[in-house]
Design a protein around this motif. Structure first.
Motif, PDB file in Angstrom:
ATOM      1  N   GLY A   1       0.821  -1.214   0.000  1.00 34.13           N
ATOM      2  CA  GLY A   1       0.000   0.000   0.000  1.00 34.13           C
ATOM      3  C   GLY A   1       0.850   1.257   0.000  1.00 34.13           C
ATOM      4  N   ALA A   2       1.937   1.249   0.774  1.00 33.29           N
ATOM      5  CA  ALA A   2       2.788   2.440   0.861  1.00 33.29           C
ATOM      6  C   ALA A   2       3.444   2.733  -0.486  1.00 33.29           C
ATOM      7  CB  ALA A   2       3.852   2.228   1.942  1.00 33.29           C
ATOM      8  N   PHE A   3       3.971   1.710  -1.135  1.00 30.95           N
ATOM      9  CA  PHE A   3       4.589   1.953  -2.448  1.00 30.95           C
ATOM     10  C   PHE A   3       3.536   2.388  -3.470  1.00 30.95           C
ATOM     11  CE2 PHE A   3       8.286  -0.397  -0.765  1.00 30.95           C
ATOM     12  CZ  PHE A   3       9.277   0.509  -1.123  1.00 30.95           C
ATOM     13  N   ALA A   4       2.327   1.851  -3.337  1.00 31.49           N
ATOM     14  CA  ALA A   4       1.255   2.287  -4.241  1.00 31.49           C
ATOM     15  C   ALA A   4       0.949   3.774  -4.036  1.00 31.49           C
ATOM     16  CB  ALA A   4       0.002   1.443  -4.001  1.00 31.49           C
TER      17      ALA A   4
ATOM     18  N   LEU B   1      -2.841   3.337   6.982  1.00 34.19           N
ATOM     19  CA  LEU B   1      -3.214   3.065   5.578  1.00 34.19           C
ATOM     20  C   LEU B   1      -4.556   2.343   5.504  1.00 34.19           C
ATOM     21  CD1 LEU B   1       0.245   1.997   4.129  1.00 34.19           C
ATOM     22  CD2 LEU B   1      -1.129   3.967   3.397  1.00 34.19           C
ATOM     23  N   GLY B   2      -5.380   2.791   4.597  1.00 33.20           N
ATOM     24  CA  GLY B   2      -6.666   2.130   4.375  1.00 33.20           C
ATOM     25  C   GLY B   2      -7.728   2.489   5.392  1.00 33.20           C
ATOM     26  N   GLU B   3      -7.357   3.310   6.370  1.00 34.14           N
ATOM     27  CA  GLU B   3      -8.322   3.688   7.411  1.00 34.14           C
ATOM     28  C   GLU B   3      -8.756   5.139   7.185  1.00 34.14           C
ATOM     29  OE1 GLU B   3      -6.526   2.850  11.214  1.00 34.14           O
ATOM     30  OE2 GLU B   3      -5.711   0.968  10.474  1.00 34.14           O
ATOM     31  N   PRO B   4      -9.864   5.548   7.811  1.00 31.39           N
ATOM     32  CA  PRO B   4     -10.306   6.940   7.633  1.00 31.39           C
ATOM     33  C   PRO B   4      -9.211   7.942   8.054  1.00 31.39           C
ATOM     34  CG  PRO B   4     -12.024   5.634   8.693  1.00 31.39           C
ATOM     35  CD  PRO B   4     -10.834   4.740   8.586  1.00 31.39           C
ATOM     36  N   ALA B   5      -8.362   7.534   9.003  1.00 29.69           N
ATOM     37  CA  ALA B   5      -7.317   8.447   9.505  1.00 29.69           C
ATOM     38  C   ALA B   5      -6.052   8.412   8.644  1.00 29.69           C
ATOM     39  CB  ALA B   5      -6.961   8.076  10.940  1.00 29.69           C
ATOM     40  N   GLU B   6      -6.131   7.788   7.457  1.00 27.84           N
ATOM     41  CA  GLU B   6      -4.916   7.663   6.625  1.00 27.84           C
ATOM     42  C   GLU B   6      -4.269   9.019   6.361  1.00 27.84           C
ATOM     43  OE1 GLU B   6      -4.929   5.057   3.181  1.00 27.84           O
ATOM     44  OE2 GLU B   6      -3.910   6.604   2.013  1.00 27.84           O
ATOM     45  N   ARG B   7      -2.934   9.067   6.461  1.00 22.54           N
ATOM     46  CA  ARG B   7      -2.192  10.286   6.138  1.00 22.54           C
ATOM     47  C   ARG B   7      -0.850   9.857   5.540  1.00 22.54           C
ATOM     48  NH1 ARG B   7      -0.086  14.773  10.483  1.00 22.54           N
ATOM     49  NH2 ARG B   7       1.121  12.984  11.193  1.00 22.54           N
ATOM     50  N   VAL B   8      -0.471  10.487   4.432  1.00 29.01           N
ATOM     51  CA  VAL B   8       0.803  10.184   3.781  1.00 29.01           C
ATOM     52  C   VAL B   8       1.592  11.476   3.679  1.00 29.01           C
ATOM     53  CG1 VAL B   8       1.910   9.316   1.673  1.00 29.01           C
ATOM     54  CG2 VAL B   8      -0.228   8.276   2.483  1.00 29.01           C
TER      55      VAL B   8
ATOM     56  N   ARG C   1      11.942  15.207   5.025  1.00 28.95           N
ATOM     57  CA  ARG C   1      13.367  14.891   5.145  1.00 28.95           C
ATOM     58  C   ARG C   1      13.595  14.251   6.523  1.00 28.95           C
ATOM     59  NH1 ARG C   1      15.391  14.679   0.319  1.00 28.95           N
ATOM     60  NH2 ARG C   1      14.652  16.371  -0.955  1.00 28.95           N
ATOM     61  N   PRO C   2      14.671  13.472   6.662  1.00 29.52           N
ATOM     62  CA  PRO C   2      14.923  12.837   7.966  1.00 29.52           C
ATOM     63  C   PRO C   2      14.940  13.838   9.117  1.00 29.52           C
ATOM     64  CG  PRO C   2      16.364  11.871   6.312  1.00 29.52           C
ATOM     65  CD  PRO C   2      15.621  12.992   5.625  1.00 29.52           C
ATOM     66  N   ALA C   3      15.549  15.038   8.899  1.00 32.57           N
ATOM     67  CA  ALA C   3      15.636  16.011  10.002  1.00 32.57           C
ATOM     68  C   ALA C   3      14.242  16.449  10.433  1.00 32.57           C
ATOM     69  CB  ALA C   3      16.469  17.217   9.572  1.00 32.57           C
ATOM     70  N   GLU C   4      13.343  16.646   9.450  1.00 33.08           N
ATOM     71  CA  GLU C   4      11.985  17.082   9.789  1.00 33.08           C
ATOM     72  C   GLU C   4      11.227  15.972  10.528  1.00 33.08           C
ATOM     73  OE1 GLU C   4       9.657  18.400   6.429  1.00 33.08           O
ATOM     74  OE2 GLU C   4       7.901  18.706   7.703  1.00 33.08           O
ATOM     75  N   ALA C   5      11.531  14.739  10.164  1.00 31.81           N
ATOM     76  CA  ALA C   5      10.838  13.609  10.804  1.00 31.81           C
ATOM     77  C   ALA C   5      11.086  13.588  12.308  1.00 31.81           C
ATOM     78  CB  ALA C   5      11.288  12.289  10.181  1.00 31.81           C
ATOM     79  N   THR C   6      12.249  14.135  12.718  1.00 30.33           N
ATOM     80  CA  THR C   6      12.576  14.099  14.157  1.00 30.33           C
ATOM     81  C   THR C   6      11.726  15.065  14.979  1.00 30.33           C
ATOM     82  OG1 THR C   6      14.261  15.816  13.983  1.00 30.33           O
ATOM     83  CG2 THR C   6      15.009  13.562  13.641  1.00 30.33           C
ATOM     84  N   THR C   7      11.147  16.068  14.307  1.00 29.19           N
ATOM     85  CA  THR C   7      10.442  17.124  15.055  1.00 29.19           C
ATOM     86  C   THR C   7       8.925  16.984  14.989  1.00 29.19           C
ATOM     87  OG1 THR C   7      10.366  18.578  13.134  1.00 29.19           O
ATOM     88  CG2 THR C   7      12.311  18.762  14.559  1.00 29.19           C
ATOM     89  N   ARG C   8       8.457  15.986  14.251  1.00 26.40           N
ATOM     90  CA  ARG C   8       7.001  15.862  14.076  1.00 26.40           C
ATOM     91  C   ARG C   8       6.438  14.794  15.016  1.00 26.40           C
ATOM     92  NH1 ARG C   8       5.505  17.168   8.499  1.00 26.40           N
ATOM     93  NH2 ARG C   8       3.588  16.054   8.940  1.00 26.40           N
ATOM     94  N   THR C   9       5.119  14.829  15.179  1.00 20.83           N
ATOM     95  CA  THR C   9       4.455  13.777  15.956  1.00 20.83           C
ATOM     96  C   THR C   9       3.810  12.820  14.965  1.00 20.83           C
ATOM     97  OG1 THR C   9       3.986  15.389  17.658  1.00 20.83           O
ATOM     98  CG2 THR C   9       2.738  13.336  17.751  1.00 20.83           C
ATOM     99  N   TRP C  10       4.066  11.537  15.152  1.00 19.78           N
ATOM    100  CA  TRP C  10       3.554  10.535  14.210  1.00 19.78           C
ATOM    101  C   TRP C  10       2.612   9.582  14.926  1.00 19.78           C
ATOM    102  CZ3 TRP C  10       4.796  12.057   9.529  1.00 19.78           C
ATOM    103  CH2 TRP C  10       5.977  12.785   9.340  1.00 19.78           C
ATOM    104  N   ARG C  11       1.644   9.106  14.161  1.00 23.41           N
ATOM    105  CA  ARG C  11       0.667   8.190  14.757  1.00 23.41           C
ATOM    106  C   ARG C  11       0.932   6.760  14.306  1.00 23.41           C
ATOM    107  NH1 ARG C  11      -4.527  10.643  12.399  1.00 23.41           N
ATOM    108  NH2 ARG C  11      -3.035  10.767  10.706  1.00 23.41           N
ATOM    109  N   ASP C  12       0.752   5.810  15.235  1.00 20.88           N
ATOM    110  CA  ASP C  12       0.878   4.377  14.914  1.00 20.88           C
ATOM    111  C   ASP C  12      -0.474   3.836  14.477  1.00 20.88           C
ATOM    112  OD1 ASP C  12       3.578   4.130  15.489  1.00 20.88           O
ATOM    113  OD2 ASP C  12       3.176   3.840  17.643  1.00 20.88           O
ATOM    114  N   PRO C  13      -0.510   2.860  13.553  1.00 14.81           N
ATOM    115  CA  PRO C  13       0.637   2.259  12.904  1.00 14.81           C
ATOM    116  C   PRO C  13       1.071   3.090  11.712  1.00 14.81           C
ATOM    117  CG  PRO C  13      -1.337   1.156  12.143  1.00 14.81           C
ATOM    118  CD  PRO C  13      -1.779   2.211  13.131  1.00 14.81           C
ATOM    119  N   ASN C  14       2.347   2.971  11.401  1.00 13.18           N
ATOM    120  CA  ASN C  14       2.828   3.603  10.175  1.00 13.18           C
ATOM    121  C   ASN C  14       3.947   2.777   9.573  1.00 13.18           C
ATOM    122  OD1 ASN C  14       5.475   4.619  11.232  1.00 13.18           O
ATOM    123  ND2 ASN C  14       4.103   5.772  12.595  1.00 13.18           N
TER     124      ASN C  14
END
Ligand SMILES: C[S@@+](CC[C@H](N)C(=O)[O-])C[C@H]1O[C@@H](n2cnc3c(N)ncnc32)[C@H](O)[C@@H]1O
Length: 416
Positions: A101-104, A167-174, A178-191
């Motif tokens: 799904g992610a590659f799609a 993925l595939g859920e109403p809360a889907e977000r893609v 950049r790696p540096a930005e990834a360190t400062t964001r809040t991410w939801r599981d599962p991902n």
């Protein structure tokens, strides 16, 4: 009794899977999946948090009509393995894997991708795979998500992250970051996180033959259509001749010595190898060809430039760190194994203190043999050594041959 294992990716269930669910006497699954598929009223449910506890609830197979609902393809890094390990027979109704799904979502092919799991496993292997390869999917887990991946890769490993949440859920977000930005964001599981080197993505897109000429990272794809999924079959040749590397004044580890060094280092996907006193970078490049992440260390700027040219020519990934060892080593992540081609016992000691699996040292001076063995032993390695001296067949006029003697070299190694 056969257990029905139903994968869920947000799409309606296939009719046969729906029939199994409708007739179930016990349904086991993650809270989100159980909510989403709609378990028939009155049917006992086991919410899967702890997998072992859920497997205990299923029992030893004497229950009738057990249904397990799991995310994506349950046969891919999923519950099917654990059920089979407990001796259950299963029928599987797979959905689309989160990786697929992610590659799609990213609009990319993925037969040339490396797929790694950091879910309940140490993160460093996944990180090393991302350092070594340009197209990696990471199944994440608590404490091993996009932020932790970003922290490990930024700023030295330029990549794009495609973070795919729910993925595939109403809360889907893609999100592309950049790696540096990834360190400062809040991410939801599962991902699931795609870790992409844009050059690899471009090269693999240009490979109309099916991926064979794509850049999986180890420069060993050869040409022609891709025939195997993942990082590729590895190098067709190793202990390459010295002529395969640009070098100065024959300052390159000779092929015969390199052969033993590589055998003792055992570089492979998921490893990080240091090549300290890298010179031409020949050992570093050969380790990268085996799929390992590699850092080449040299104090000399001209040597570092030469290493970069050799790395480019071999189409591999090797990070180059310029500076004097042991001081420069303080800033590097811990290696699985280290090759020391230059530097005295002090450098060997520093490498042995950090290496998780092994250290290999090549040296010419007899006086260094004993302190090198002692440095390895002091760090808890069982040290062994051999002197190698090769006589290569060299042509003489008139079709005759002589033996051309190369200088003897000591190879010392230690393993934990
Ligand atoms: C144990 S693995 C299961 C993989 C699953 N069998 C599959 O094919 O997707 C768990 C990991 O899969 C990923 N994952 C599962 N469901 C997901 C979803 N809906 N969206 C994004 N990632 C998901 C996450 O990385 C999660 O930590």
């Amino acid at each position: 009794m056969t257990i029905s294992v139903i994968g869920y990716d947000g799409s309606p269930l296939a009719p046969a899977a729906g029939d199994r669910l409708a007739a179930a006497s016990l349904v086991v699954g993650g809270a989100r999946q159980l909510r989403a598929v709609g378990v028939p009223e009155g049917v006992p449910q086991v919410v899967m948090g702890d997998v072992e506890a859920a497997l205990d609830a299923i029992g030893d197979g004497d229950r009738e009509r057990v249904v397990v609902v799991a995310g994506g393809d349950p046969g891919f890094f999923g519950i099917v393995r654990a059920l089979r390990a407990r001796g259950h027979a299963v029928e599987v109704f797979p959905a689309i894997s989160s990786v697929s799904g992610a590659f799609a979502r990213a609009g990319l092919s993925w037969d040339d991708a490396v797929v790694v799991s950091a879910h309940g496993r140490e993160l460093r292997r996944a990180v090393n795979a991302c350092r070594a390869h340009g197209k990696v999917a990471v199944l994440t887990g608590p404490g091993a998500g996009p932020a932790e991946l970003g922290r490990a890769l930024a700023p030295h490993t330029p990549r794009t992250f495609v973070v795919c949440e729910h993925l595939g859920e109403p809360a889907e977000r893609v999100e592309r970051v950049r790696p540096a930005e990834a360190t400062t964001r809040t991410w939801r599981d599962p991902n699931v996180v795609l870790v992409l080197d844009e050059r690899t993505v471009a090269a693999s897109a240009a490979d109309v033959g099916g991926g064979g000429g794509g850049d999986s990272g180890n420069g060993c794809d050869g040409g022609g259509p891709r025939w195997v999924a993942g990082p590729g079959p590895g190098p067709a040749a190793w202990a390459l001749p010295e002529t395969a590397f640009e070098h100065r004044d024959s300052m390159v580890t000779k092929a015969e010595v390199r052969a033993l060094a590589l055998a003792r280092l055992g570089p492979r996907l998921g490893d990080l190898i240091w090549d300290v006193g890298a010179g031409s970078g020949a050992v570093a490049i050969e380790c990268a060809r085996f799929g390992a992440a590699v850092i080449a260390v040299d104090r000399d700027e001209a040597a570092c430039e030469r290493i970069r040219r050799n790395v480019w020519a071999h189409r591999v990934r090797v990070a180059v760190s310029r500076g004097p060892a042991p001081a420069v080593l303080d800033h590097l992540p811990d290696p699985d194994a280290v090759f020391v081609g230059g530097g005295g016992p002090e450098v060997v000691r520093a490498c042995a203190d950090r290496a998780l699996r092994g250290v290999v040292v090549a040296l010419a001076a007899v006086e260094r043999l004993r302190p090198t063995c002692e440095a390895l032993a002091a760090a808890g390695f069982a040290a062994e050594a051999v002197q190698l001296q090769a006589n290569r067949l060299a042509p003489l006029p008139g079709g005759a041959h002589r033996l051309a003697a190369a200088n003897p070299v000591f190879v010392v190694w230690g393993a934990k």
